[in-house]
Design a protein around this motif. Structure first.
Motif, PDB file in Angstrom:
ATOM      1  N   ARG A 129      40.601  34.167  52.374  1.00  0.00           N
ATOM      2  CA  ARG A 129      40.628  35.349  51.516  1.00  0.00           C
ATOM      3  C   ARG A 129      42.028  35.942  51.572  1.00  0.00           C
ATOM      4  O   ARG A 129      42.629  36.021  52.642  1.00  0.00           O
ATOM      5  CB  ARG A 129      39.602  36.383  51.981  1.00  0.00           C
ATOM      6  N   PHE A 160      44.154  39.379  50.407  1.00  0.00           N
ATOM      7  CA  PHE A 160      44.146  40.747  49.908  1.00  0.00           C
ATOM      8  C   PHE A 160      45.592  41.151  49.663  1.00  0.00           C
ATOM      9  O   PHE A 160      46.447  40.989  50.531  1.00  0.00           O
ATOM     10  CB  PHE A 160      43.488  41.690  50.914  1.00  0.00           C
ATOM     11  N   ASP A 161      45.867  41.670  48.467  1.00  0.00           N
ATOM     12  CA  ASP A 161      47.216  42.077  48.083  1.00  0.00           C
ATOM     13  C   ASP A 161      47.207  43.581  47.836  1.00  0.00           C
ATOM     14  O   ASP A 161      46.627  44.048  46.859  1.00  0.00           O
ATOM     15  CB  ASP A 161      47.652  41.307  46.832  1.00  0.00           C
ATOM     16  N   GLU A 204      43.973  39.249  44.299  1.00  0.00           N
ATOM     17  CA  GLU A 204      43.148  38.912  45.459  1.00  0.00           C
ATOM     18  C   GLU A 204      42.165  37.806  45.093  1.00  0.00           C
ATOM     19  O   GLU A 204      41.698  37.728  43.958  1.00  0.00           O
ATOM     20  CB  GLU A 204      42.403  40.152  45.945  1.00  0.00           C
ATOM     21  N   THR A 208      48.325  30.752  46.788  1.00  0.00           N
ATOM     22  CA  THR A 208      48.465  32.198  46.926  1.00  0.00           C
ATOM     23  C   THR A 208      49.847  32.722  46.557  1.00  0.00           C
ATOM     24  O   THR A 208      49.956  33.797  45.965  1.00  0.00           O
ATOM     25  CB  THR A 208      48.155  32.647  48.356  1.00  0.00           C
TER      26      THR A 208
END
Length: 166
Positions: free
Chosen positions: A111, A113-114, A121, A162
């Motif tokens: 996972r 998260f930004d 995300e 990513t």
């Protein structure tokens, strides 16, 4: 003297005409920091230290291929997840019902998260394998080689998905 001016002109055109470029494919990031939370090993078969080594391998790859700063808390980008598969299985059989070749398969759920771009995300599963001779035991140098190859491929796939957006 005339040649020096010509060489200087050509070099400056080459350097400044192409704009910013990264050999890793990373575009301009709004993020300045990242953190990689510890990847817990939730696989049915537990290999001691594999989770720690994978976490460190992902951190090292991002540090080496970006100018993001590694932090332990409050990173602009936060990677987390778990190792969901660590499995050894036969891939080919011989006449005497023994494995001619075995495969170590590792799958990781990741996972991202930004903090700056919440729309970026995501959650994705990454998997890779290493094949080895069925008469060998996965230990010592063979195990180290298998883990290194799997880490290299998984971390690069995660990086590409990513940060490089490949």
């Amino acid at each position: 003297m005339k040649h020096i001016k010509y060489i200087t002109l050509v070099c400056s055109l080459l350097l400044f005409s192409c704009g910013p470029y990264s050999f890793t494919g990373v575009q301009d990031l709004k993020a300045e920091t990242f953190q990689v939370n510890y990847f817990i090993n939730n696989a049915n078969q537990i290999e001691p230290g594999f989770d720690r080594d994978f976490t460190l391998a992902l951190q090292d790859l991002i540090v080496n291929q970006t100018n993001l700063t590694l932090t332990t808390t409050n990173g602009d980008l936060v990677y987390e997840g778990e190792i969901v598969e660590y499995r050894i299985s036969p891939t080919t059989a011989q006449a005497n019902s023994t494995a001619a070749q075995n495969r170590l398969t590792v799958s990781v759920n990741v996972r991202l998260f930004d903090k700056n771009e919440p729309d970026e995300e995501f959650e994705q599963r990454f998997s890779f394998f290493f094949d080895y001779d069925g008469s060998s035991l996965l230990q010592g140098a063979l195990k180290d080689t298998a883990h290194e190859e799997i880490f290299e491929r998984l971390t690069q796939d995660i990086f590409n998905a990513t940060l490089a957006k490949w």
